[in-house]
Design a protein around this motif. Structure first.
Motif, PDB file in Angstrom:
ATOM      1  N   MET A   1       0.841  -1.179   0.000  1.00  0.00           N
ATOM      2  CA  MET A   1       0.000   0.000   0.000  1.00  0.00           C
ATOM      3  C   MET A   1       0.889   1.247   0.000  1.00  0.00           C
ATOM      4  SD  MET A   1      -2.926   0.948   2.698  1.00  0.00           S
ATOM      5  CE  MET A   1      -3.891   2.378   2.519  1.00  0.00           C
ATOM      6  N   ASP A   2       0.549   2.190  -0.797  1.00  0.00           N
ATOM      7  CA  ASP A   2       1.329   3.404  -0.919  1.00  0.00           C
ATOM      8  C   ASP A   2       0.827   4.443   0.086  1.00  0.00           C
ATOM      9  OD1 ASP A   2       2.157   5.541  -3.765  1.00  0.00           O
ATOM     10  OD2 ASP A   2       2.961   5.424  -1.756  1.00  0.00           O
ATOM     11  N   LEU A   3       1.543   4.588   1.169  1.00  0.00           N
ATOM     12  CA  LEU A   3       1.107   5.472   2.242  1.00  0.00           C
ATOM     13  C   LEU A   3       1.196   6.942   1.856  1.00  0.00           C
ATOM     14  CD1 LEU A   3       2.561   3.662   5.370  1.00  0.00           C
ATOM     15  CD2 LEU A   3       0.222   3.665   4.523  1.00  0.00           C
ATOM     16  N   GLU A   4       2.124   7.292   0.984  1.00  0.00           N
ATOM     17  CA  GLU A   4       2.218   8.687   0.533  1.00  0.00           C
ATOM     18  C   GLU A   4       0.971   9.078  -0.265  1.00  0.00           C
ATOM     19  OE1 GLU A   4       5.853   9.125  -1.612  1.00  0.00           O
ATOM     20  OE2 GLU A   4       7.086   8.776   0.159  1.00  0.00           O
ATOM     21  N   LEU A   5       0.523   8.194  -1.123  1.00  0.00           N
ATOM     22  CA  LEU A   5      -0.687   8.451  -1.907  1.00  0.00           C
ATOM     23  C   LEU A   5      -1.901   8.530  -0.988  1.00  0.00           C
ATOM     24  CD1 LEU A   5      -2.119   8.809  -4.596  1.00  0.00           C
ATOM     25  CD2 LEU A   5      -2.243   6.311  -4.773  1.00  0.00           C
ATOM     26  N   ALA A   6      -1.973   7.645  -0.015  1.00  0.00           N
ATOM     27  CA  ALA A   6      -3.089   7.664   0.928  1.00  0.00           C
ATOM     28  C   ALA A   6      -3.104   8.964   1.727  1.00  0.00           C
ATOM     29  CB  ALA A   6      -2.999   6.466   1.876  1.00  0.00           C
ATOM     30  N   ALA A   7      -1.943   9.430   2.136  1.00  0.00           N
ATOM     31  CA  ALA A   7      -1.866  10.686   2.887  1.00  0.00           C
ATOM     32  C   ALA A   7      -2.291  11.860   2.019  1.00  0.00           C
ATOM     33  CB  ALA A   7      -0.449  10.888   3.408  1.00  0.00           C
ATOM     34  N   LEU A   8      -1.845  11.886   0.766  1.00  0.00           N
ATOM     35  CA  LEU A   8      -2.217  12.962  -0.148  1.00  0.00           C
ATOM     36  C   LEU A   8      -3.723  12.960  -0.400  1.00  0.00           C
ATOM     37  CD1 LEU A   8      -1.204  15.229  -2.007  1.00  0.00           C
ATOM     38  CD2 LEU A   8      -1.031  13.521  -3.814  1.00  0.00           C
ATOM     39  N   LEU A   9      -4.309  11.808  -0.635  1.00  0.00           N
ATOM     40  CA  LEU A   9      -5.750  11.717  -0.846  1.00  0.00           C
ATOM     41  C   LEU A   9      -6.516  12.166   0.401  1.00  0.00           C
ATOM     42  CD1 LEU A   9      -6.083   8.368  -2.816  1.00  0.00           C
ATOM     43  CD2 LEU A   9      -6.461  10.679  -3.673  1.00  0.00           C
ATOM     44  N   THR A  10      -6.027  11.797   1.558  1.00  0.00           N
ATOM     45  CA  THR A  10      -6.675  12.196   2.807  1.00  0.00           C
ATOM     46  C   THR A  10      -6.678  13.709   2.960  1.00  0.00           C
ATOM     47  OG1 THR A  10      -6.047  10.117   3.851  1.00  0.00           O
ATOM     48  CG2 THR A  10      -6.623  11.938   5.313  1.00  0.00           C
ATOM     49  N   VAL A  11      -5.570  14.345   2.629  1.00  0.00           N
ATOM     50  CA  VAL A  11      -5.488  15.813   2.728  1.00  0.00           C
ATOM     51  C   VAL A  11      -6.530  16.448   1.816  1.00  0.00           C
ATOM     52  CG1 VAL A  11      -4.040  17.807   2.163  1.00  0.00           C
ATOM     53  CG2 VAL A  11      -3.085  15.897   3.463  1.00  0.00           C
ATOM     54  N   PHE A  12      -6.622  15.975   0.568  1.00  0.00           N
ATOM     55  CA  PHE A  12      -7.591  16.545  -0.368  1.00  0.00           C
ATOM     56  C   PHE A  12      -9.031  16.245   0.047  1.00  0.00           C
ATOM     57  CE2 PHE A  12      -3.942  16.916  -3.247  1.00  0.00           C
ATOM     58  CZ  PHE A  12      -4.140  18.213  -3.683  1.00  0.00           C
ATOM     59  N   GLU A  13      -9.282  15.071   0.606  1.00  0.00           N
ATOM     60  CA  GLU A  13     -10.627  14.733   1.067  1.00  0.00           C
ATOM     61  C   GLU A  13     -11.051  15.626   2.227  1.00  0.00           C
ATOM     62  OE1 GLU A  13     -10.499  10.586   1.944  1.00  0.00           O
ATOM     63  OE2 GLU A  13     -10.570  10.001  -0.165  1.00  0.00           O
ATOM     64  N   VAL A  14     -10.163  15.834   3.170  1.00  0.00           N
ATOM     65  CA  VAL A  14     -10.480  16.690   4.319  1.00  0.00           C
ATOM     66  C   VAL A  14     -10.701  18.126   3.853  1.00  0.00           C
ATOM     67  CG1 VAL A  14      -9.551  17.660   6.464  1.00  0.00           C
ATOM     68  CG2 VAL A  14      -9.361  15.212   6.020  1.00  0.00           C
ATOM     69  N   ALA A  15      -9.866  18.591   2.933  1.00  0.00           N
ATOM     70  CA  ALA A  15     -10.034  19.944   2.395  1.00  0.00           C
ATOM     71  C   ALA A  15     -11.374  20.068   1.671  1.00  0.00           C
ATOM     72  CB  ALA A  15      -8.885  20.284   1.454  1.00  0.00           C
ATOM     73  N   GLY A  16     -11.753  19.047   0.922  1.00  0.00           N
ATOM     74  CA  GLY A  16     -13.032  19.063   0.217  1.00  0.00           C
ATOM     75  C   GLY A  16     -14.216  19.102   1.165  1.00  0.00           C
ATOM     76  N   VAL A  17     -14.136  18.350   2.234  1.00  0.00           N
ATOM     77  CA  VAL A  17     -15.210  18.361   3.231  1.00  0.00           C
ATOM     78  C   VAL A  17     -15.289  19.731   3.892  1.00  0.00           C
ATOM     79  CG1 VAL A  17     -15.905  17.437   5.476  1.00  0.00           C
ATOM     80  CG2 VAL A  17     -15.202  15.886   3.647  1.00  0.00           C
ATOM     81  N   TRP A  18     -14.147  20.298   4.237  1.00  0.00           N
ATOM     82  CA  TRP A  18     -14.105  21.606   4.890  1.00  0.00           C
ATOM     83  C   TRP A  18     -14.706  22.679   3.984  1.00  0.00           C
ATOM     84  CZ3 TRP A  18     -11.471  26.287   4.126  1.00  0.00           C
ATOM     85  CH2 TRP A  18     -11.494  27.156   5.206  1.00  0.00           C
ATOM     86  N   ILE A  19     -14.320  22.672   2.710  1.00  0.00           N
ATOM     87  CA  ILE A  19     -14.869  23.636   1.752  1.00  0.00           C
ATOM     88  C   ILE A  19     -16.366  23.405   1.571  1.00  0.00           C
ATOM     89  CG2 ILE A  19     -14.840  24.327  -0.681  1.00  0.00           C
ATOM     90  CD1 ILE A  19     -11.789  23.769  -0.591  1.00  0.00           C
ATOM     91  N   GLY A  20     -16.770  22.153   1.469  1.00  0.00           N
ATOM     92  CA  GLY A  20     -18.181  21.833   1.291  1.00  0.00           C
ATOM     93  C   GLY A  20     -19.047  22.280   2.453  1.00  0.00           C
TER      94      GLY A  20
END
Length: 52
Positions: A1-20
């Motif tokens: 599992m690529d933890l760097e990719l998972a961390a990057l996706l998590t950052v964008f998901e949290v940002a999307g929820v915050w903006i939403g």
């Protein structure tokens, strides 16, 4: 599992929820309801066209 990719996706998901959340509280409820309905119709039409 690529933890760097998972961390990057998590950052964008949290940002999307915050903006939403902020957008949902700033926009009129009727406008938001229409926008979500239009998005649902557009996605459904796209899926239908893709299936044909």
């Amino acid at each position: 599992m690529d933890l760097e990719l998972a961390a990057l996706l998590t950052v964008f998901e949290v940002a999307g929820v915050w903006i939403g959340v902020h957008l949902a509280h700033a926009v009129d409820a009727a406008l938001l309801r229409r926008a979500v309905g239009a998005l649902c119709v557009a996605v459904g039409a796209g899926l239908l066209l893709r299936a044909l």
